[in-house]
Design an enzyme around this catalytic site. Structure first.
Site, PDB file in Angstrom:
ATOM      1  N   TRP A   1       0.822  -1.199   0.000  1.00  0.00           N
ATOM      2  CA  TRP A   1       0.000   0.000   0.000  1.00  0.00           C
ATOM      3  C   TRP A   1       0.865   1.261   0.000  1.00  0.00           C
ATOM      4  O   TRP A   1       0.362   2.356  -0.283  1.00  0.00           O
ATOM      5  CB  TRP A   1      -0.934   0.016   1.206  1.00  0.00           C
ATOM      6  CG  TRP A   1      -0.215   0.122   2.533  1.00  0.00           C
ATOM      7  CD1 TRP A   1       0.599  -0.798   3.113  1.00  0.00           C
ATOM      8  CD2 TRP A   1      -0.276   1.216   3.443  1.00  0.00           C
ATOM      9  NE1 TRP A   1       1.058  -0.349   4.315  1.00  0.00           N
ATOM     10  CE2 TRP A   1       0.526   0.882   4.551  1.00  0.00           C
ATOM     11  CE3 TRP A   1      -0.945   2.440   3.436  1.00  0.00           C
ATOM     12  CZ2 TRP A   1       0.702   1.734   5.652  1.00  0.00           C
ATOM     13  CZ3 TRP A   1      -0.790   3.291   4.531  1.00  0.00           C
ATOM     14  CH2 TRP A   1       0.033   2.925   5.623  1.00  0.00           C
ATOM     15  N   ASP A   2       2.163   1.105   0.285  1.00  0.00           N
ATOM     16  CA  ASP A   2       3.078   2.243   0.245  1.00  0.00           C
ATOM     17  C   ASP A   2       2.949   3.005  -1.074  1.00  0.00           C
ATOM     18  O   ASP A   2       3.041   4.236  -1.109  1.00  0.00           O
ATOM     19  CB  ASP A   2       4.539   1.772   0.328  1.00  0.00           C
ATOM     20  CG  ASP A   2       4.829   0.846   1.495  1.00  0.00           C
ATOM     21  OD1 ASP A   2       3.885   0.260   2.041  1.00  0.00           O
ATOM     22  OD2 ASP A   2       6.008   0.690   1.827  1.00  0.00           O
TER      23      ASP A   2
ATOM     24  N   GLU B   1       1.014  -2.046  12.552  1.00  0.00           N
ATOM     25  CA  GLU B   1       1.103  -3.504  12.603  1.00  0.00           C
ATOM     26  C   GLU B   1       1.328  -4.037  14.018  1.00  0.00           C
ATOM     27  O   GLU B   1       1.461  -5.246  14.205  1.00  0.00           O
ATOM     28  CB  GLU B   1       2.204  -3.977  11.657  1.00  0.00           C
ATOM     29  CG  GLU B   1       1.877  -3.694  10.204  1.00  0.00           C
ATOM     30  CD  GLU B   1       3.109  -3.642   9.332  1.00  0.00           C
ATOM     31  OE1 GLU B   1       4.086  -4.356   9.631  1.00  0.00           O
ATOM     32  OE2 GLU B   1       3.097  -2.893   8.339  1.00  0.00           O
TER      33      GLU B   1
ATOM     34  N   LYS C   1       3.547   1.084  16.161  1.00  0.00           N
ATOM     35  CA  LYS C   1       4.726   0.910  15.311  1.00  0.00           C
ATOM     36  C   LYS C   1       4.951   2.120  14.411  1.00  0.00           C
ATOM     37  O   LYS C   1       6.067   2.582  14.249  1.00  0.00           O
ATOM     38  CB  LYS C   1       4.575  -0.354  14.463  1.00  0.00           C
ATOM     39  CG  LYS C   1       5.770  -0.633  13.558  1.00  0.00           C
ATOM     40  CD  LYS C   1       5.548  -1.872  12.706  1.00  0.00           C
ATOM     41  CE  LYS C   1       6.755  -2.140  11.807  1.00  0.00           C
ATOM     42  NZ  LYS C   1       6.529  -3.275  10.887  1.00  0.00           N
ATOM     43  N   GLN C   2       3.868   2.608  13.798  1.00  0.00           N
ATOM     44  CA  GLN C   2       3.976   3.688  12.825  1.00  0.00           C
ATOM     45  C   GLN C   2       2.680   4.480  12.800  1.00  0.00           C
ATOM     46  O   GLN C   2       1.654   4.021  13.299  1.00  0.00           O
ATOM     47  CB  GLN C   2       4.245   3.112  11.439  1.00  0.00           C
ATOM     48  CG  GLN C   2       3.097   2.291  10.900  1.00  0.00           C
ATOM     49  CD  GLN C   2       3.505   1.293   9.841  1.00  0.00           C
ATOM     50  OE1 GLN C   2       4.307   0.418  10.083  1.00  0.00           O
ATOM     51  NE2 GLN C   2       2.941   1.446   8.657  1.00  0.00           N
TER      52      GLN C   2
END
Length: 786
Positions: A363-364, A490, A594-595
């Site tokens: 998806w980046d 994630e 995580k992000q």
């Protein structure tokens, strides 16, 4: 002027230069020095092939299959993985000086420079080497992968004796099935990559050779061809040979002091899943003929003209931090290289710079890379979305396998089929389908491309909308819920009502309904009924977006704020990234991120939040986000700038832009991080420029961080090229070419044309600075190269 700093690269605005020979650094410089056009990728290995960190020649979409391992099988688990293949290497040009091979580990390199030139589009090298017996030569090389001739690469190789007449022997190779050390822990993947190419055809005559191979399991066929132009005074002897995995042209000549041997090597690559050996051979030989006709100087001229146009459209200027200026242009150049000639192939997470992530696209692409391409090279964004559309049948099959309607796009893939063996972060990450629809809408708004809408865009929107309607449900309160999914973070998996996912799905449903409502012929063509459109609207309007009134923040997912806190103070710095040192079970039940997840929603779905909510949400999640992903810093830069924490935004921007040049995650050996490179654009243009495109309307809220003097960037929208320039007093907008545009500046609508429009920047009190988890704050940026 350039200034060296400790990490080896020199600071320069339009190039990346490494001075001196450092064998231990080859692994990371080979990724940074990669040249590509989106179809062919050549890692920056030395022409002699050794010493090297990791060989790499890649063709976009060319892969090998392998079985996916499971301790126990389960329904819906993908059975086959896909791995990018290191194809036939045409970069190799070995040199023997009076029978001594030029090897940078022996003798002495008294001079050695390598330069990636962002304006010429070439990787150049200049080496003075003394052999172990004292014979000195100067070797100059330059290579390119053509932006204008998609199947073509070329190398100019020049050798000059510096002291005496010397016998020089050059061996120019095509080499297949190079030994590659694999980092994978899965022996099945390693086995798939061991001699993956089966020889089908080889031919050599005069200065020309072609090798053809097919992969063992995926059945893809490729061809690599080479031809040469030799420029030397006289007395040259040549020999050419070809076998299954090697074609070699040997050139021997005596060159006097002051003379030189110059060789131009032309390369052509092609592959197909369906065409025959004669057809693929004909393709590469035709491309090679075109390259010879154009010649080296012609290829250079075409390359520069292409890049002149790109920089006129897309350049970003940063005054006050020369290293950051270099890093941002490095990022833009590599994003261009990844997408320029991809042409209905995926944009992998590493581009074509290395084998990381097995060459998969995520998806980046749609969320981070395509916004950059949409506003700089819209044709490349269109082609990337056409690749997604070409995989719709596989996405429909995946949805049906999961008991859903419509299309469920894969978490990771090369050919469009899901090949993630990890359920929570793979299949459950349904947000990828909304990310694709978001990129479709952004492209359509930016271009007005009606043909793409009818042939690809509408179908992508409506098939993903069908998936959301079948994945979610209306609860007893009439709210539309999407349960059991994984959002961008994630460290939280199979959660209910992830805010990012729900907001993106709501947008997906809304735009699918809008496009079918506005184009009855499109709805009819895809058998969309009025009742179906009404259901999409109903679900969008009833979408559940959880909010905690007590804390005044949005939970990342329903129930997230009830989780226990992670003990950051007791977590040693050596235990990051957490996923390598703690069980996922423990991560899933704690408030550790995580992000950027909810913070990513603040950016992409910012029209769903008030300014006060954004400030509170950002501060809350800053204290819980550990940035164990390279995707995070760019987004945090964007939102930090929006809520007024400009110094923090500057630090995050630098982290995103320098992730690969500083090897922040210690894994650049396996390729560059395209999404983080895109984060350099995001942090600058969407962060300090304040660009937002909600509803297809471009708005800006520019602010300059105290440590910079000026930022200027260029964008393309509806065929109009325009520039935004930000300094400490205000912002100036003007159209470079094209029609006037209606924009907004800090909420004020205005029209811009070729006459510059200057507007003030209002003051903003951001309040107390947010805090990060212990030891996880970004490095304080201290500009280098001033």
């Amino acid at each position: 002027m350039t200034e060296s700093f400790l990490r080896g690269y020199e600071v320069s605005p339009w190039e990346l230069r490494w001075h001196g020979m450092d064998v231990d650094a080859l692994q990371r410089t080979e990724s940074a020095f990669a040249v590509s056009n989106g179809h062919i990728g050549l890692r920056g290995t030395l022409e002699e092939a050794e010493p090297r960190g990791l060989p790499g020649t890649y063709l976009n979409g060319f892969y090998e299959q392998h079985d996916l391992p499971y301790a126990e099988t389960g329904y819906g688990y993908p059975e086959e993985g896909q791995t990018v293949v290191n194809v036939t290497d045409g970069k190799i040009i070995r040199l023997l000086v009076e029978d001594e091979p030029l090897d940078m580990r022996y003798g002495q390199a008294t001079e050695h420079d390598r330069v990636l030139d962002f304006r010429k589009g070439t990787l150049a090298r200049d080496t003075v080497w003394s052999s172990p017996t004292g014979r000195r030569v100067r070797v100059k090389t330059e290579r390119l992968v053509s932006f204008t001739q998609r199947a073509v690469a070329a190398i100019r190789y020049e050798v000059e004796p510096l002291d005496d007449e010397l016998q020089l022997v050059v061996q120019s190779d095509l080499l297949a099935n190079e030994p590659v050390e694999s980092d994978t822990r899965d022996p099945r993947v390693a086995a798939a990559l061991e001699s993956p190419l089966v020889a089908e055809y080889q031919h050599a005559e005069e200065y020309h050779a072609v090798l053809m191979h097919q992969t063992r399991k995926s059945g893809l066929r490729m061809a690599a061809a080479m031809d040469h132009k030799i420029d030397v005074s006289d007395g040259v002897r040549t020999h050419i040979e070809a076998e299954e995995d090697l074609a070699r042209l040997t050139i021997a000549v005596d060159v006097p002091k002051g003379g030189r041997l110059r060789i131009t090597k032309f390369l052509a690559y092609g592959w197909s899943a369906q065409r025959s050996v004669p057809a693929v051979r004909a393709q590469v030989e035709a491309a090679l003929a075109g390259a010879r006709q154009t010649g080296w100087k012609g290829l250079l001229a075409e390359q520069k003209e292409f890049l002149d146009d790109f920089w006129a459209t897309s350049d970003i200027e940063i005054d006050g931090d020369p290293e950051l200026q270099q890093a941002v242009r490095f990022a833009l150049f590599h994003l261009l290289q990844a997408g320029a000639r991809g042409e209905t192939r995926a944009l992998a997470g590493k581009g074509l710079t290395g084998p990381g992530y097995d060459g998969h696209a995520f998806w980046d692409t749609e969320t981070f890379v395509l916004p950059v391409l949409t506003y700089s090279m819209p044709d490349a964004a269109r082609d990337a979305l056409r690749w997604r559309h070409s995989t719709l049948d596989k996405a429909r099959e995946r949805a049906a396998q999961l008991g859903l309607r419509g299309a469920a796009f894969p978490w990771r893939s090369i050919n469009g089929a899901e090949c993630s063996a990890y359920w929570p972060a793979g299949t459950a990450a349904f947000h990828v389908s909304a990310d694709i629809s978001d990129a479709v809408v952004r492209y359509l708004n930016a271009t007005g491309d009606d043909d793409f809408m009818r042939t690809c865009g509408a179908e992508l929107l409506l098939e993903t909308a069908r998936m959301w309607l079948s994945l979610g449900h209306f609860d007893r309160r009439g709210r539309f819920r999407i349960d059991g999914v994984t959002g961008p973070d994630e460290y939280s998996a199979v959660a209910d009502n992830n805010v990012y996912t729900n907001l993106m799905a709501r947008r997906n449903l809304f735009y699918a309904a809008e496009i079918c409502g506005a184009h009855e012929d499109v709805a009819t063509a895809f058998e969309v009924t009025q009742d179906e459109v009404a259901q999409w609207r109903k679900a969008a309007e009833a979408m559940f977006v959880p909010y905690d009134e007590d804390l005044g923040v949005h939970p990342q997912s329903e129930g997230f704020l009830e989780h226990d806190e992670w003990d950051f103070e007791a977590t040693d710095a050596d235990f990051y990234p957490l996923l390598l040192n703690f069980p996922y079970f423990d991560l899933y039940r704690k408030q550790v991120v995580k992000q950027a997840d909810l913070v990513l929603a603040l950016h992409l779905c910012g029209d769903s939040f008030t300014p006060e909510e954004k400030a509170r949400d950002f501060a809350y999640y800053e204290a819980r986000t550990v940035r164990d992903s390279s995707l995070s810093a760019g987004t945090q830069a964007v939102v930090a700038a929006e809520v007024g924490h400009l110094d923090l935004a500057y630090d995050y921007l630098a982290e995103a832009a320098l992730t690969d040049l500083h090897d922040v995650h210690n894994n650049v050996r396996n390729g560059l991080h395209l999404a983080s490179l895109a984060g350099a654009w995001q942090g600058t243009v969407a962060g300090f420029g304040g660009l937002r495109d909600h509803g297809g309307r471009l708005t800006f809220a520019p602010r300059l961080p105290p440590r910079l003097r000026r930022i200027a960037f260029r964008l393309t929208f509806r065929g109009t090229r325009f520039q935004v320039e930000i300094d400490r007093e205000g912002a100036t907008y003007h159209v470079i070419t094209g029609e006037p545009l209606e924009l907004a500046h800090h909420g004020e609508t205005f029209t811009v044309n070729s006459e510059p429009v200057r507007l003030p920047i209002p003051a903003l009190d951001p309040g107390p600075a947010p805090v990060q988890p212990e030891g996880r704050a970004p490095a304080r940026r201290r500009p280098k190269g001033r």
